[in-house]
Design a protein around this motif. Structure first.
Motif, PDB file in Angstrom:
ATOM      1  N   LYS A 177      38.457  -2.697  39.136  1.00 29.70           N
ATOM      2  CA  LYS A 177      37.842  -3.959  39.583  1.00 29.70           C
ATOM      3  C   LYS A 177      38.901  -4.879  40.192  1.00 29.70           C
ATOM      4  O   LYS A 177      38.639  -5.578  41.172  1.00 29.70           O
ATOM      5  N   ARG A 178      40.097  -4.876  39.590  1.00 31.01           N
ATOM      6  CA  ARG A 178      41.194  -5.699  40.122  1.00 31.01           C
ATOM      7  C   ARG A 178      41.489  -5.319  41.579  1.00 31.01           C
ATOM      8  O   ARG A 178      41.544  -6.174  42.461  1.00 31.01           O
ATOM      9  N   ASP A 179      41.619  -4.013  41.815  1.00 30.40           N
ATOM     10  CA  ASP A 179      41.957  -3.560  43.168  1.00 30.40           C
ATOM     11  C   ASP A 179      40.814  -3.835  44.142  1.00 30.40           C
ATOM     12  O   ASP A 179      41.047  -4.133  45.316  1.00 30.40           O
ATOM     13  N   ALA A 180      39.580  -3.721  43.637  1.00 28.83           N
ATOM     14  CA  ALA A 180      38.428  -3.997  44.507  1.00 28.83           C
ATOM     15  C   ALA A 180      38.444  -5.470  44.947  1.00 28.83           C
ATOM     16  O   ALA A 180      38.200  -5.781  46.133  1.00 28.83           O
ATOM     17  N   VAL A 181      38.767  -6.368  44.010  1.00 31.23           N
ATOM     18  CA  VAL A 181      38.826  -7.803  44.346  1.00 31.23           C
ATOM     19  C   VAL A 181      39.956  -8.059  45.347  1.00 31.23           C
ATOM     20  O   VAL A 181      39.781  -8.777  46.342  1.00 31.23           O
ATOM     21  N   LEU A 182      41.111  -7.446  45.102  1.00 25.04           N
ATOM     22  CA  LEU A 182      42.252  -7.651  46.017  1.00 25.04           C
ATOM     23  C   LEU A 182      41.942  -7.110  47.413  1.00 25.04           C
ATOM     24  O   LEU A 182      42.308  -7.719  48.426  1.00 25.04           O
ATOM     25  N   HIS A 183      41.224  -5.985  47.430  1.00 26.85           N
ATOM     26  CA  HIS A 183      40.834  -5.371  48.703  1.00 26.85           C
ATOM     27  C   HIS A 183      39.895  -6.300  49.475  1.00 26.85           C
ATOM     28  O   HIS A 183      40.065  -6.525  50.672  1.00 26.85           O
ATOM     29  N   GLN A 184      38.922  -6.836  48.719  1.00 27.85           N
ATOM     30  CA  GLN A 184      37.941  -7.761  49.328  1.00 27.85           C
ATOM     31  C   GLN A 184      38.663  -9.011  49.851  1.00 27.85           C
ATOM     32  O   GLN A 184      38.404  -9.476  50.959  1.00 27.85           O
ATOM     33  N   ALA A 185      39.595  -9.526  49.052  1.00 25.73           N
ATOM     34  CA  ALA A 185      40.320 -10.746  49.425  1.00 25.73           C
ATOM     35  C   ALA A 185      41.172 -10.530  50.664  1.00 25.73           C
ATOM     36  O   ALA A 185      41.252 -11.403  51.535  1.00 25.73           O
TER      37      ALA A 185
END
Lengths: 346, 177
Positions: A312-320
């Motif tokens: 989830k952390r990487d997904a948020v960073l990717h989205q950001a």
């Protein structure tokens, strides 16, 4: 105005009262033939009354057309004021902005918008709203008093003319030496902007103890100073006083319980206190209110990181990364990557 | 303090009188009751009246007598509504808004049925053939009309007009917020 009724006894032998026709309608109070009776039922309405009635109907249509806009303004004001009373200034600003869009000259909506923008630290909209009601007669003395009090405090967020001249001599605020700040503040301690700038510079230089003590001085003059309170919310955390950081975040949230920035600062302090579930809940609430804010997304990534929820952390960073391309956002996310890579502490 | 004669207020708020009488007439037409004379407005007492036959159904008498109360109230409220918030709430009303408020108040303040209307209802109530349920409805209506008539000495009709024009929009806002 009267409603006068005639109640003559029906006598079958009587001819029509109007035309003398002997063939009258039976079992009714007045002896009238069918033609005269129908004519009386459709008693003519004079042309001037018809025109008058038509005018009233037109006015009614005009009113019904204008009603939605008028009601929308009123509703936005009512809902905005209700949100303002609950210290929900993001919601309040949204309603007041809508009211001002529909009626830019509405002094009450503009005054409330000024209050909401102040607590949302949106000083550009604050000044724009102020300009809209400049030189206008404001009837609500209590509201005007609140606006004037906040307007007096906005000076704390702008450089004085003399400091502006000094600032111009340097490439950036970071380039101004400490000695220049110290000398200036010693001789001009009436404006908080320079003190806030210096506290911010100290924070950037990781001199949290001096930043902390300068923020105390600022808060002694203006206990609602957003810059000083947020600096304290961060500095205390880096000084390993996360409880104290939470206290300063709560002070901002007391003023504006929808402040996404204060919510995220608090969440970061809670992470330091190992209260990860509380932190996650706060950040999720912030994200629900503003899903594109870089600081909120960065904080969410940190919460997921400390919860070991790497996917989830990487997904948020990717989205950001896809959404935020400006330099401020880059700086915000750089800190997250540094924490992840153990180059920085929380 | 100087005395303002009621007739002066009636003349000033003549649109409400016309709407009131027109409402009586339209209710008569709706119930197919013959009308013999209509005075929409005159600068004396009564300011207007409708001379019509006694309706065959007794409840129609109540409807014809009280119809203007509903018509004037609803019309007055609708006309004043979009102007009420700028005038009474935002203090930003323009000439058009004040005109709408004047018309709304004028129309709403002439909503009250007159004692003449009450007498028409009483005549029906006293009739032995009047059903009990009609008397249950009719007598309180008559009582209210007389209270309203008494209250008009203290400008109750004017206060009612202002309350309809200013109060209903705020009530709508309060419900919708």
């Amino acid at each position: 105005m009267q409603d006068i009724q005639t109640n003559e006894t029906a006598l079958p032998a009587k001819p029509c009262l109007n035309c003398g026709n002997p063939d009258v309608v039976k079992d009714v109070p007045n002896a009238l033939c069918a033609v005269c009776r129908n004519a009386a039922i459709r008693f003519p309405i004079p042309i001037w009354v018809k025109l008058f009635g038509g005018g009233i109907l037109l006015l009614m249509i005009f009113s019904l057309i204008n009603l939605p806009a008028s009601l929308t303004i009123g509703l936005c004001l009512e809902r905005g004021i209700a949100a303002e009373q609950q210290h929900k200034f993001v919601t309040a600003q949204r309603y007041f902005t809508q009211a001002v869009k529909l009626d830019s000259a509405n002094t009450e909506a503009n005054e409330h918008l000024i209050i909401a923008t102040y607590y949302n630290n949106d000083l550009v909209t604050f000044l724009q709203s102020g300009n809209r009601i400049a030189n206008k007669t404001l009837d609500d003395d209590e509201l005007l008093g609140r606006v004037n009090a906040l307007a007096a405090k906005t000076g704390y967020y702008f450089a004085s003319d003399s400091f502006y001249t000094i600032e111009k001599a340097y490439a950036s605020a970071d380039a101004i030496p400490d000695s220049v700040y110290i000398n200036y503040i010693k001789n001009n301690n009436d404006n908080l902007y320079e003190q806030t700038m210096f506290a911010s510079t100290l924070f950037d230089h990781k001199d949290y103890r001096r930043c902390d003590s300068l923020c105390h001085i600022i808060l002694n003059t203006d206990d609602e100073n957003f810059s000083a309170l947020t600096l304290m919310g961060s500095a205390k955390r880096f000084e390993n006083q996360a409880d104290s950081a939470v206290y300063y975040c709560n002070r901002i949230l007391y003023m504006n319980n929808e402040s996404g920035y204060a919510g995220c600062l608090k969440a970061r302090a809670l992470l330091k206190l190992k209260r990860n579930d509380e932190a996650l809940k706060i950040v999720m609430d912030c994200k629900q209110a503003d899903s594109t804010n870089a600081y909120i997304l960065a904080t969410l990534a940190l919460v997921y990181h400390f919860n070991n929820d790497i996917a989830k952390r990487d997904a948020v960073l990717h989205q950001a990364e896809r959404m935020n391309t400006d330099s401020t956002a880059t700086e915000i996310f750089q800190y997250v990557y540094d924490v992840i890579n153990n180059k920085e502490s929380l | 303090m100087f005395f303002v004669p009621g007739i002066a207020i009636t003349i000033l708020t003549f649109p409400g009188v016309i709407v009131h009488e027109l409402a009586h007439q339209l209710f008569c037409r709706w119930f197919k009751v013959p009308v013999f004379k209509v005075v929409y407005f005159q600068p004396k007492n009564p300011a207007g009246y409708v001379l019509h036959e006694v309706p065959q159904r007794k409840w129609q008498t109540i409807m014809i007598s009280t119809g203007p109360f509903f018509v004037n109230t609803i019309l007055g409220a609708i006309i004043a509504m979009p102007a009420a918030l700028p005038v009474f709430r935002f203090n930003s009303g323009n000439f058009g808004d004040y005109l709408l408020i004047y018309l709304g108040v004028s129309i709403a303040m002439h909503a009250f049925p007159s004692t003449g209307d009450a007498q028409s209802i009483i005549a029906v109530m006293k009739n032995a053939s009047a059903p009990w349920w009609l008397k249950v409805i009719g007598w309180p209506v008559v009582g209210l009309i007389y209270i309203g008539s008494l209250g008009s000495f203290f400008w109750l009709d004017l206060f009612y007009g202002i309350a309809v024009a200013a109060g209903i929009p705020n009530l709508v806002l309060w419900i919708m917020r």
